[in-house]
Design an enzyme around this catalytic site. Structure first.
Site, mmCIF file in Angstrom:
data_model
loop_
_atom_site.group_PDB
_atom_site.id
_atom_site.type_symbol
_atom_site.label_atom_id
_atom_site.label_comp_id
_atom_site.label_asym_id
_atom_site.label_seq_id
_atom_site.Cartn_x
_atom_site.Cartn_y
_atom_site.Cartn_z
ATOM 1 N N ASP A 14 32.711 -69.859 3.341
ATOM 2 C CA ASP A 14 31.881 -70.963 3.819
ATOM 3 C C ASP A 14 31.410 -71.715 2.580
ATOM 4 O O ASP A 14 31.490 -71.202 1.456
ATOM 5 C CB ASP A 14 30.707 -70.400 4.619
ATOM 6 N N ASP A 16 28.279 -74.328 2.211
ATOM 7 C CA ASP A 16 26.871 -74.584 1.928
ATOM 8 C C ASP A 16 26.047 -73.305 1.944
ATOM 9 O O ASP A 16 26.113 -72.518 2.880
ATOM 10 C CB ASP A 16 26.304 -75.570 2.945
#
Length: 274
Positions: A14, A16
């Site tokens: 992922d 952020d």
């Protein structure tokens, strides 16, 4: 180093709060304002949203409402303009907020012979250049419909929750990855399907719900705390540029920005992650 007589493997990240310390899309809000894409009020809202993003999370219903709003707000944005704004400000805005720990992990996976794939709900106009900066091999991101060079406001592909896991399964089939030997990293419980799809899931700076799940399942919980410019890292840790492949198409950064602007209005609700 990977034994190349075995099936290929990959590490799925992922973006952020996992690889970078902030919301990738919110970080560009001032640049989008200077480019005339959003107004001053939206900039102030996204500044607030960035703060809330760092301490909050969002449930499925909130994410769905955000998606509906972002679709309307980005309608008419010129795709080339968005790409140019991101390219012009990428190194100034993103390079300083890359976690040193994440950059080291990316290098370690490459050294071990694994592909590195960034899997993000943000649009590829943001995610793809960041992936290239990080040396990622592939990018999975949300895709907006484009007509005559502009976003129509319709979402073609939404890289969120279960759809991330489906994208990973598709890559495993097309690239020959053995998911039981693959790795995944995320900060949010919304990425639980992605983490469950691999043999080596890791929770990074997890929200409360993901922390509970990770502890209950015996998954490693990692804490990334050192944002650092890539060029400031030791020479032995430098990452040469790698061509990045958009695995599930290029997508509107505009869309993600619009959703974050909408969500900042929900001052009593936790902020949605992107």
């Amino acid at each position: 180093m990977e034994n190349h007589s075995l099936p290929r493997t990959a590490a799925f990240f992922d973006l952020d709060k996992t690889v970078i310390a902030k919301s990738s899309t919110l970080t560009f809000s001032k640049s989008f304002y200077q480019g005339g894409l959003i107004n001053r009020r939206a900039v102030l809202r996204t500044a607030y949203a960035q703060f809330v993003f760092l301490i909050g999370g969002a449930d499925h219903d909130q994410m769905e409402r955000m998606r509906n709003y972002l679709s309307a707000l980005c309608r008419g944005w010129n795709v080339r303009q968005v790409q140019e704004i991101v390219a012009e400000t990428l190194h100034d805005l993103i390079d300083p907020i890359i976690y040193d720990e994440a950059a080291s992990l990316i290098e370690e996976h490459h050294t071990a012979g694994r592909d590195v794939v960034i899997v993000s709900t943000s649009g590829a106009e943001v995610v793809e250049p960041i992936g290239a900066m990080l040396g990622a091999d592939r990018v999975v991101a949300t895709r907006m419909v484009v007509q005559d060079g502009c976003f129509t406001g319709e979402v073609e592909y939404y890289a969120y929750g279960p759809t991330k896991a489906l994208a990973i399964a598709g890559l495993a089939e097309s690239e020959g990855y053995d998911l039981a030997r693959c790795y995944a990293y995320s900060d949010s419980v919304t990425d639980l399907p992605m983490l469950e799809s691999v043999g080596h899931p890791h929770a990074v700076n997890p929200d409360r719900a993901l922390r509970r799940e990770a502890l209950a399942r015996g998954w490693p919980v990692l804490s990334f705390v050192r944002p650092v410019r890539l060029k400031q890292r030791a020479a032995g840790l430098s990452m040469p540029p790698r061509p990045v492949i958009v695995a599930v198409a290029a997508v509107g950064a505009a869309a993600a920005t619009a959703g974050l602007v909408w969500y900042a209005n929900r001052r009593r609700a936790p902020y949605a992650r992107i």
